[in-house]
Design an enzyme around this catalytic site. Structure first.
Site, mmCIF file in Angstrom:
data_model
loop_
_atom_site.group_PDB
_atom_site.id
_atom_site.type_symbol
_atom_site.label_atom_id
_atom_site.label_comp_id
_atom_site.label_asym_id
_atom_site.label_seq_id
_atom_site.Cartn_x
_atom_site.Cartn_y
_atom_site.Cartn_z
ATOM 1 N N SER A 7 -2.078 4.956 -7.085
ATOM 2 C CA SER A 7 -0.863 4.197 -6.796
ATOM 3 C C SER A 7 -0.700 3.108 -7.835
ATOM 4 C CB SER A 7 -0.949 3.574 -5.407
ATOM 5 O OG SER A 7 0.090 2.636 -5.200
ATOM 6 N N TYR A 52 -5.149 -1.110 1.416
ATOM 7 C CA TYR A 52 -4.569 0.036 0.716
ATOM 8 C C TYR A 52 -4.692 -0.121 -0.799
ATOM 9 C CZ TYR A 52 -1.045 3.369 -0.947
ATOM 10 O OH TYR A 52 -0.392 4.375 -1.607
#
Length: 678
Positions: A555, A568
């Site tokens: 990400s 995350y």
């Protein structure tokens, strides 16, 4: 060709589909059927007799009108006047197209004369195991005469072509003769109607099977002399061995695998006559074109230590290649095609099963099916006589037939990922689903791994079913589930070449809002999960010796410290650094490890649909439905990131476009300056 065809042709197609649906009647792609129809020529207005016959490369079970060759029979029969004899048979085949009616339909096959030279309106040519058992028996001619008297004739081995067509024409003209057993080959029948020829074919096949059952010795393959592992141990052993077997099958070109442990196979592998029968090889041309002249037989105990098996396998493979090369050079002439490869297509492992290989899954599966046909033939022949296949020279003449070579050259070029097996975690939705679809479109066999088996199965079915994709339930946090999932991938396709670690989840929150459970959940799926999948796949990648690719879907949060997203973002950073660490480690076995850093992919995302979208929208003060647009507006390109954008990056990393790139992380974020890599 249009599906709007004469009624007789409709009957032909229906008959063909029925016959082709039964493996006891004919094998996949084997055999051919025909009908002769009188029509008015649109060119001359005169009557013309047409031959509709299954074209080259088709399959009876799925035959449609476009798979039929359409020839004007009078012109085809007239070619007999230019036939110069057996040594010139191949010269006849290019002339078939000059007999075409209209566009001519499919390419006529080498078996066309067997249909066109026979006067009967309907002809079937099939490869039933029960009949081929007689055709490959040492005293097959006597057995055929004993079973059918003179109503079914015997034709000694002849390679398909004009001469065989002539033989069929002569036999079909004899009163009371309804068909012929072709030595080392199969069955041909003829009749006045479609129903009559089908009944004759099925009756002869049934009567052959009944004769074998009635007169066979009790144990055609001799007594059981080898043990067989139980189902659980057998499958585990197969998964453990498959990568090593794929390595030896793929020295000349990459292959996909298929595993068979049916009772027919296991019984054959346990019997006393296994070694001498394997050495004799297969007989019917359709068999050895798919399986090569003989399999490789592994002679270690089924539970022998892996290192012992691998060492012995290397010795047997070297011998197999030497023997195959010698076979080729014994029979090759100046006009023979080049040797296509010396690796086995079938590997037999007593106590475990049969491993078959091919350029794609269907080819590998069908090769295994053909060897099962061969086992049935050997059992039948040994039960009533002695199995005697056609000579090695005859096998070579078919395997390296120039007509077969030309057929091979007409095949379309393989897709970029043909022969590769991809495991995609989180493959049932979002980025994973888009990746699975794109890799499949480019030729990969895909293993769709996700939590729910039924959803995975649905996706796999949409990708084309078991010859293209399979679904595997996999909780990537569970070591046993991951091991089982990788084993399932190996058993489905023979190995693993591409791993896409895409499974992910998120629970937004600042430090104070992040529970230990939320932290462990996200690290469990994305960090532990990527580790476990790579760990389980490494043993397969190492055994195969074919290189490979691991791609982590990371990400842009791995490098951009966004708000309220501690667990995350740090988990994604760990995934990203894992890329670098694994790239440095696995380069020694040719495995490239790369990553992709997407920005938020809202549309089609399971993560965003599960509450993450609402959370992020609240954080940024926008409506959830506008979240994708919001992300896009903060980028350089102002374009929303979609699942297929990420999938395209995965494809680029795995399709050979970047063959010496490893340790790379590709941003797919429409340009987020804060996430630029440096």
């Amino acid at each position: 060709m249009s599906e709007n065809v004469p009624d007789a042709v409709g009957e032909l197609l229906a008959r063909s589909n029925r016959l082709g649906a039964d493996p006891a009647v004919t094998n996949y792609g084997g055999g051919n059927t025909s009908v002769k129809v009188s029509v008015t020529s649109p060119a001359t207005g005169e009557p013309v007799e047409l031959l509709y016959v299954k074209g080259s490369g088709g399959d009876l079970g799925t035959l449609r009108a476009k798979g039929l060759a359409v020839l004007e029979r009078e012109r085809l029969v007239a070619l007999d006047s230019v036939y110069k004899g057996v040594s010139h048979e191949d010269e006849m085949v290019p002339l078939f197209s000059y007999c075409s009616h209209g566009t001519g339909g499919a390419t006529p096959s080498i078996d066309t004369p067997m249909h066109g030279l026979v006067d009967s309106p309907h002809v079937d040519h099939l490869h039933p195991d029960s009949v081929i058992a007689l055709a490959c028996a040492a005293d097959g001619e006597r057995l055929v005469r004993e079973i059918w008297g003179g109503s079914v004739a015997w034709v000694p081995w002849q390679r398909p072509g004009w001469e065989l067509g002539r033989s069929m024409a002569e036999l079909s003209a004899r009163p009371g003769v309804i068909g012929a057993v072709l030595g080392g080959h199969g069955l041909t029948t003829w009749g006045a109607t479609s129903d009559e020829v089908e009944l004759r074919s099925l009756t002869i096949i049934r009567e052959a099977a009944e004769y074998l059952a009635r007169t066979s010795v009790a144990e055609p393959f001799g007594p059981v002399v080898r043990s067989t592992l139980d189902t659980v141990d057998r499958r585990a052993r197969a998964a453990e061995l498959f990568g090593h077997l794929r390595a030896i099958a793929s020295v000349d070109r990459r292959q996909v695998g298929h595993f068979t442990d049916s009772e027919v196979v296991l019984d054959f592998l346990a019997r006393e006559k296994l070694e001498p029968l394997v050495a004799l090889g297969t007989s019917c041309p359709d068999h050895f074109l798919r399986t090569k002249v003989r399999p490789l037989l592994l002679d270690t105990a089924p539970d022998a230590p892996l290192e012992t098996v691998v060492a012995r396998l290397a010795e047997l493979h070297a011998s197999y290649r030497d023997e195959y090369s010698a076979y080729y050079h014994r029979h090759a002439t100046a006009g023979s095609p080049a040797m296509r490869g010396a690796d086995p297509a079938i590997v037999l492992v007593p106590g475990v099963g049969m491993f078959s290989f091919g350029a794609d899954k269907q080819t590998a599966r069908v090769a295994g099916e053909f060897y099962v046909n061969a086992i049935n033939v050997m059992r039948g022949a040994e039960g009533v006589s002695t199995y005697r296949p056609v000579t090695e020279a005859d096998k070579f003449a078919v395997e390296y037939w120039q007509l077969e070579e030309k057929k091979l050259k007409l095949r379309p070029a393989p897709k970029a990922l043909a022969g590769k097996v991809a495991v995609v975690t989180g493959g049932a939705s979002g980025i994973g689903l888009a990746t699975a679809k794109l890799l499949s479109e480019h030729g990969a066999n895909v293993v769709v791994a996700d939590l729910d088996q039924s959803t995975c199965d649905t996706v796999a079915a949409d990708l084309g079913g078991p010859d293209a994709a399979v679904g595997v339930a996999m909780d990537v946090t569970d070591v046993d589930a991951v091991t089982a999932g990788i084993d399932a991938a190996v058993l489905a396709f023979g190995g693993v070449d591409i791993v896409v670690n895409n499974a992910g989840i998120t629970r937004a929150g600042k430090l104070a809002d992040t529970s230990v459970e939320d932290w462990d959940l996200q690290y469990g799926i994305m960090v532990r999960g990527s580790f476990l999948v790579a760990h389980a796949a490494e043993r397969v990648l190492r055994a195969q010796r074919l290189g490979g690719d691991i791609v982590n879907i990371c990400s842009k949060n791995a490098v951009f410290a966004g708000p309220a997203n501690l667990a995350y973002s740090s988990a994604k950073a760990a995934q990203a650094h894992m890329v670098r660490l694994l790239a440095a480690e696995l380069g020694e076995i040719g495995v490239r490890v790369n990553g992709v850093n997407p920005d938020g992919v809202v549309r089609g995302s399971g993560i965003f649909a599960g509450g993450w979208g609402a959370s992020r929208a609240a954080t940024y003060g926008v409506d959830e439905k506008d979240l994708g647009k919001f992300y896009a507006q903060r980028t350089v390109l102002k374009v929303e990131v979609l699942p297929w954008h990420v999938a395209s990056a995965v494809l680029t990393l795995t399709n050979g476009s970047l063959p010496i790139t490893t340790g790379l992380i590709i941003p797919v974020d429409s340009g987020v300056p804060q996430a630029f890599l440096r």
